[in-house]
Design an enzyme around this catalytic site. Sequence first.
Site, PDB file in Angstrom:
ATOM      1  N   GLY A 429      -3.547   4.107  -3.349  1.00 47.39           N
ATOM      2  CA  GLY A 429      -4.515   3.059  -3.574  1.00 47.39           C
ATOM      3  C   GLY A 429      -4.979   2.366  -2.306  1.00 47.39           C
ATOM      4  CG  ASP A 544       6.043   0.320  -4.981  1.00 49.56           C
ATOM      5  OD1 ASP A 544       6.495   0.406  -6.146  1.00 49.56           O
ATOM      6  OD2 ASP A 544       5.067   0.972  -4.593  1.00 49.56           O
TER       7      ASP A 544
END
Length: 741
Positions: A429, A544
């Site tokens: 992304g 993450d």
Amino acid sequence: MVFQILWLLCSIFDAISGQSISSSCQASCGNVSIPYPFGIGPSCYLDHWFEVVCNNDSSGSPKPVLRSPNLEVLNISFGVGIYLRSSTVRVNYPTFSICTTNGSNKKQNEVLAKSPFIFSQSENQFIAMGCNNSASIKSSDGSFIGCMSNCDSGYKVINGSSCYGTNNCCQTTIPSYLDAFETSIDPTSNNTQGCNSAFLVEEGWFQKRGSINTSSNIMSYVPVVLEWGIFDTSFNSLPTTKDASFAKITYNCTESSVSGRNTTFTCSCNNGFEGNPYLLGGCQDTNRAYLLNYMSDINECDRIPNRCNSFNGSAGSTSTRYCENTYGSFSCQVVDPPKPQVGAITLGTSSSLGLFVLLVGGWWSYKVVKKRKMIKQKNMFFKRNGGLLLQQQLSSHEANVENIRLFNSKDLEKATDRFNMNRILGQGGQGTVYKGMLADGRIVAVKKSRVIDEAKLEEFINEVVVLSQINHRNVVKLIGCCLETEVPLLVYEYVPNGTLFQYVNGQVEEIPLTWDMRLRIATEIAGALFYLHSAASTPIYHRDIKSTNILLDDKYRAKVADFGTSRTIAVDQTHLTTLVHGTFGYLDPEYFQSSQFTEKSDVYSFGVVLAELLTGEKAISSTRTQESRSLATYFIQSMEENNLFDIIDSRVLNEGKKEDIITVANLAKRCLNLNGKKRPTMKEVAMELEAVQMLQKVPNLQQNYEELQYVQAEINDLWDVVPTSTVPTSSADDRPLLFSQ
């Protein structure tokens, strides 16, 4: 003057080679322009995805609608620049609202699946409105985001510029490459003040929307920005792929390949040109209008033959006259009698030599101007991307970052073969990662980030400096960066053997993960996270942790990577208050409910990775029952029901000691505790895993209790060398560490 002549010659070639859409095609609908590859009517659009229908709304005004997704078009734009900014189409998109407790609280959004359109991550936000409204979206690839709006008693009016979790409104970013998703609304209590709603919306439009009354002004449609490209099956038929030497420097096309989607191409006009990059000759210089008018001029000499016959020369003159066309008119020129042949040869030679000198001088002038323009552009990008601030940090004795290197764009273009698509290692992304080789022969990974927020340049540079100081063998090393391009380029060490996810799930059958390898990898990950939390100069929360973000080097040692959503904190802080962002299956439930990320949130994500190593199962799996799709839930249920060894990977069962497996499983269960305060710290996790590793090497363990005590004391001394940091306050700090792929 010389440069203008060369430009004219090239532009004439471009115009002759150009191709345009039929003039019978409708160019607009209402106030909306419809440029190719979009089109209205047969043979006016590239394929059915780009067909636009011009309908009339209830008031009789024309309204353009994309036929296949059936969405009203508000605006269409092309990408800009050499480093492409996405081509977009702005549409009216339906919202999702519930005003009663009856009916479904979920809505499927499948309109963009298998299309060339995706929801723009950079220009859209996910919004939830209403009293105590907990809303979320789950994408088709498993990404999960959401937020919760607190209820202010008696407050019904929402302002888009103050939607930050209070005043009955919250917002968060959306996953990358989103094309299909499910929206859920789960009110935590009855909303007596109106309806609850959740929707994607263009961030800029919503910020300027003004007041919204949730009890009477529920919006059915809101503007949403879609990014679009051309499928590879259509790309080869585009006019831009035909051979035209000048046209190739006016436009630029790049490939975008995303897992689960067909390959698409996006084109844009290069800097200094404007127009439609999907038409040959569509990208033009600002002076192009004059050239086209010149080429469409009427030739008056052809319309009236012998037009200049009435102009007679003087008595006795041997000169003749001929007609010469000019722009908008004509002139009669006098031709003198031929001169001796020697003079003609001399004149021809001089003219040829003069033309040659003119062309060489013109080409040299063009190269000089182009080089100066590139240098000026690089300096502009360097300043805009915070290069001066980084140089200041590098010269500071306090920064102590002498190891970070500033690359120039030419070196990285050469290293990656001009960012060849065959060099792509992965896409995400926030950027694309390319494999490259530096001039000294070192193999590196070069990450081309997406467009950076100029308002956060100082934070970005500070975080690059922080990351450059991380010196741990189990953390991917940042080597340097390049700031003289439109978007920053980051250079990392190259890690060759893929991700842990590929090995745990058997995608790499040549190198199976043994029990010893799994235990060692888990210990290395835990040690790296302990270093980030407690031993680094500035504490860092990764935010993450997942098996796809754990890389394996040439000796299959773990390397923690992808710090795109990481955050640094001050040493006197215990948590961050941020927008919820993470990967479904690894996301800490406590963080999702409170929006407060602590070091124990990283511990929860590590617990999921540890469960993956023990079971060989995926974090989210549709093959398990609805209640057990989450590996964390499935793992804890199996342990509570004494079915642990039914879910353990067969290789682990065959190679590991049962007592060691039980020890590691209990550690994973503690990491997955729903109460963050009851989870161990990463220091405790690393110590326990290190103990299991070391105790495996001690023979006759059960017969030698004194030796067991000695090993345990040795481990405690080893880990107590670096103290942990403890602090009592909270923070709303939300500084990005660097851009991830």
